[in-house]
Structure formats: structure tokens, C-alpha cells
Design a protein around this motif. Structure first.
Motif, short mmCIF file in Angstrom:
data_model
loop_
_atom_site.label_atom_id
_atom_site.label_comp_id
_atom_site.label_asym_id
_atom_site.label_seq_id
_atom_site.Cartn_x
_atom_site.Cartn_y
_atom_site.Cartn_z
N PHE A 1 22.35 12.93 26.61
CA PHE A 1 22.81 11.67 26.03
C PHE A 1 22.41 11.50 24.57
N VAL A 2 23.28 10.79 23.87
CA VAL A 2 22.97 10.24 22.54
C VAL A 2 22.85 8.74 22.74
N ASP A 3 21.71 8.15 22.35
CA ASP A 3 21.52 6.72 22.63
C ASP A 3 20.68 6.09 21.53
N PHE A 4 20.48 4.79 21.66
CA PHE A 4 19.66 4.06 20.70
C PHE A 4 18.18 4.28 21.02
N ALA A 5 17.32 3.73 20.18
CA ALA A 5 15.88 3.97 20.31
C ALA A 5 15.35 3.40 21.62
N GLU A 6 14.42 4.12 22.21
CA GLU A 6 13.79 3.67 23.45
C GLU A 6 13.09 2.34 23.21
N GLY A 7 13.26 1.41 24.15
CA GLY A 7 12.64 0.10 24.03
C GLY A 7 13.53 -0.96 23.41
N GLY B 1 26.44 15.40 22.93
CA GLY B 1 26.00 14.58 24.05
C GLY B 1 27.03 13.54 24.41
N VAL B 2 26.69 12.74 25.42
CA VAL B 2 27.52 11.64 25.91
C VAL B 2 26.86 10.34 25.51
N ALA B 3 27.67 9.34 25.22
CA ALA B 3 27.13 8.02 24.88
C ALA B 3 27.64 6.99 25.88
N LEU B 4 26.87 5.94 26.07
CA LEU B 4 27.29 4.80 26.87
C LEU B 4 27.44 3.60 25.95
N LEU B 5 28.65 3.05 25.86
CA LEU B 5 28.93 1.95 24.95
C LEU B 5 29.81 0.92 25.66
N ARG C 1 17.68 10.58 33.42
CA ARG C 1 18.61 11.23 32.51
C ARG C 1 17.86 11.70 31.27
N GLU C 2 18.49 12.59 30.53
CA GLU C 2 17.88 13.12 29.32
C GLU C 2 18.56 12.53 28.09
N VAL C 3 17.79 11.78 27.31
CA VAL C 3 18.26 11.29 26.01
C VAL C 3 17.68 12.22 24.96
N ALA C 4 18.50 13.15 24.51
CA ALA C 4 18.03 14.15 23.56
C ALA C 4 18.08 13.67 22.12
N PHE C 5 18.98 12.71 21.85
CA PHE C 5 19.18 12.25 20.47
C PHE C 5 19.10 10.74 20.42
N GLU C 6 18.16 10.22 19.64
CA GLU C 6 18.05 8.79 19.43
C GLU C 6 18.55 8.47 18.03
N VAL C 7 19.45 7.51 17.93
CA VAL C 7 20.03 7.14 16.64
C VAL C 7 19.90 5.63 16.46
N SER C 8 20.10 5.18 15.23
CA SER C 8 19.99 3.74 14.93
C SER C 8 21.33 3.07 14.76
#
Length: 290
Positions: A193-199, A238-242, A217-224
Motif C-alpha cells: 500500500f501507498v498511504d498517509f502517515a501512520e497516526g 502500490g495500491v491506495a485506499l481513497l 497489511r503492508e504500508v510500504a510508502f507513506e506520503v503527505s
């Protein structure tokens, strides 16, 4: 001590430079420096530490800044209230929004607002839902549009629900999941997954959905931001959830419904204090002035 001196101090604090502060205030640097020095003399304390490399607030400056901001805000509000008493809305409107807001067409709302109230200076600030709530609570924003999990609780602000909807899986056109009519979290759990920052509130919706399903799940990439997120998904990283309503606007990507996907609630938050005339007019335009 006068308001202009406070504006100069605030400009220096925000730019960390007398030169840039003078440019922002449209005065020559010597005049700005002179006024700051006069104020320091009157207060009996230095507000800034000046070196050849940097300018930063002293402890006295840190203590002075919040009160100076309040004084400037009060003066601005006084002018706005007088104008409102004569039938004219003016002043400043500062609105915050998450990048994925879809409950309202924010550019269209701001366009209509500007046409109705051309004397109001409008500022739009982006940020995460958590940041925006804090800024509203502190009075730095008049209102903000946020997106949070259903159980999210705001504190110290007024809020109202605008919309809610499910997330979709956003994948590259050549991704194996792109051919599916729908997927579930168990199938998605094997993806990267590509997702936002943890927390963050934006991330919490997805994390909570997987946790409730007993999945990891594995979030390999955190973006802002969603722009970088969509670019990485497009490259097959990766896959994103939006949110479905937002994902529909992304070009060159496929949106796949999730049968048990995360739910996001969009909310409008505003400060608990009496809104300024400019903010009251904005809330009225949204039908949120009750």
C-alpha cells in the motif's frame, strides 16, 4: 506601542529575516528595524536575537507574540464589525481543507463568496484533519473541512456532518485488480500500500477497517499528499485506499469498490467563539450558520 510595530514584529518572526519582513510590509528595512528597536526600548527587553546568519525570537519575544497576534486580530475584527454595522461585510476569511474534500465544491463556494463579498480577503490553508481541527480550536482558522473515521471526536470546536461514503481501492490500469468488479479487504491484504502517515486521521480509516477484519497489511510508502500518492500508484508501486467520490476524479487510474471497505465522514468544524462578520457570511452561504 502601536499596531504597526506589532505587525513588523510578527513579520520578522514569521520570516526570520528583517529584510524579508520589510519586503512583506512594503517598507524599507531601516524603517522597520527602527520601529522594532523603539518597541524593544519601550518594553525594556529584546524581542529578537540577531546574528549575521539568523534572526530568532528571544524568550521575551516568544511571550510577546501571542498577545500581539490577539491585539491585531481584535483590531481587524473591530474594523469588520463597524463595517458590518453599516451593511458591508469585510475583513479576513481563513478556511482550511483536506486535499480530498468532496462534500462541497470548495472552489465554487469560494467563487460565490468572493462575488458576494468582494471586500473580504480570503485565505485557504491545506492540512491534515488533525492539524485543521487544532488550528480552528486555536482561532487560526475560521472554519475547516475535514475527513475522519466515523468514531472520530472533535474537542473544543463546533462540528457538523456533511457527508459520508466508502473508500475504493485505487490501482494502476494494468494491475491485476483493475479487472475486478469489486474486492474485499482479505483480498487487498496481500497488496503493498501507498498511504498517509501512520497516526493521521486520513490513515486511521483504513487501519481501523483492516484491524476490525482481523487483517494485517503492508504500508510500504507513506506520503503527505494525494498527488504523490496517485503518481506512485500509477507507477505500480502500490495500491491506495481513497474516498470513492475523490478517486473518481483521478485520471489514468482505476477505482475498484470494496465490499467491506473503510468509511469516511466529512465534517465542517468551526471555532466555538462568535464568528466574525466574514466567517458568519461564509457559514450562512454553506447553510451552516445555526
Amino acid at each position: 506601542m502601536d499596531l504597526q510595530q506589532m505587525r513588523y514584529v510578527l513579520a520578522v518572526a514569521e520570516t526570520a529575516s528583517f529584510t524579508r519582513a520589510a519586503e512583506r510590509c512594503h517598507v524599507v528595512q531601516s524603517a522597520l528595524s527602527h520601529q522594532v528597536a523603539r518597541l524593544e526600548k519601550e518594553l525594556g527587553a529584546r524581542l529578537f536575537e540577531r546574528t549575521s546568519r539568523r534572526v530568532r525570537l528571544t524568550a521575551a519575544g516568544e511571550a510577546f507574540l501571542p498577545a500581539a497576534r490577539q491585539a491585531l486580530d481584535a483590531a481587524e475584527r473591530a474594523r469588520a464589525e463597524v463595517a458590518a454595522a453599516t451593511g458591508e461585510v469585510r475583513g479576513t476569511l481563513t478556511v482550511g481543507a483536506i486535499p480530498t474534500v468532496t462534500a462541497v465544491d470548495l472552489p465554487a463556494v469560494l467563487r460565490d463568496y468572493r462575488r458576494r463579498y468582494p471586500q473580504v480577503r480570503i485565505s485557504l490553508r491545506a492540512g491534515s484533519s488533525d492539524q485543521l481541527v487544532e488550528r480552528v480550536r486555536e482561532g487560526r482558522l475560521d472554519a475547516a473541512f475535514i475527513g475522519v473515521p466515523p468514531g472520530f471526536r472533535t474537542q473544543g470546536v463546533h462540528d457538523r456532518e456533511l457527508a459520508h461514503g466508502r473508500h475504493v481501492a485505487v490501482v494502476a490500469p494494468d494491475h491485476p485488480l483493475a479487472a475486478h468488479r469489486e474486492v474485499d479487504l482479505r483480498l487487498l491484504a496481500d497488496e503493498v500500500f501507498v498511504d498517509f502517515a501512520e497516526g493521521s486521521a486520513a490513515r486511521a480509516q483504513s487501519d481501523q477497517a483492516f484491524a476490525a477484519a482481523g487483517l494485517r497489511r503492508e504500508v510500504a510508502f507513506e506520503v503527505s499528499g494525494v498527488e504523490l500518492m496517485s503518481r506512485m500508484v500509477r507507477q505500480g508501486l502500490g495500491v491506495a485506499l481513497l474516498p470513492a467520490s475523490f478517486a473518481a476524479e483521478l485520471h489514468g487510474l482505476r477505482s475498484v469498490p470494496i465490499t467491506d471497505g473503510p468509511v469516511r465522514v466529512e465534517r465542517l468544524v468551526r471555532n466555538r467563539s462568535t464568528p466574525t462578520p466574514a466567517a458568519a457570511a461564509f457559514l450562512a452561504l454553506l447553510g451552516a450558520d445555526d
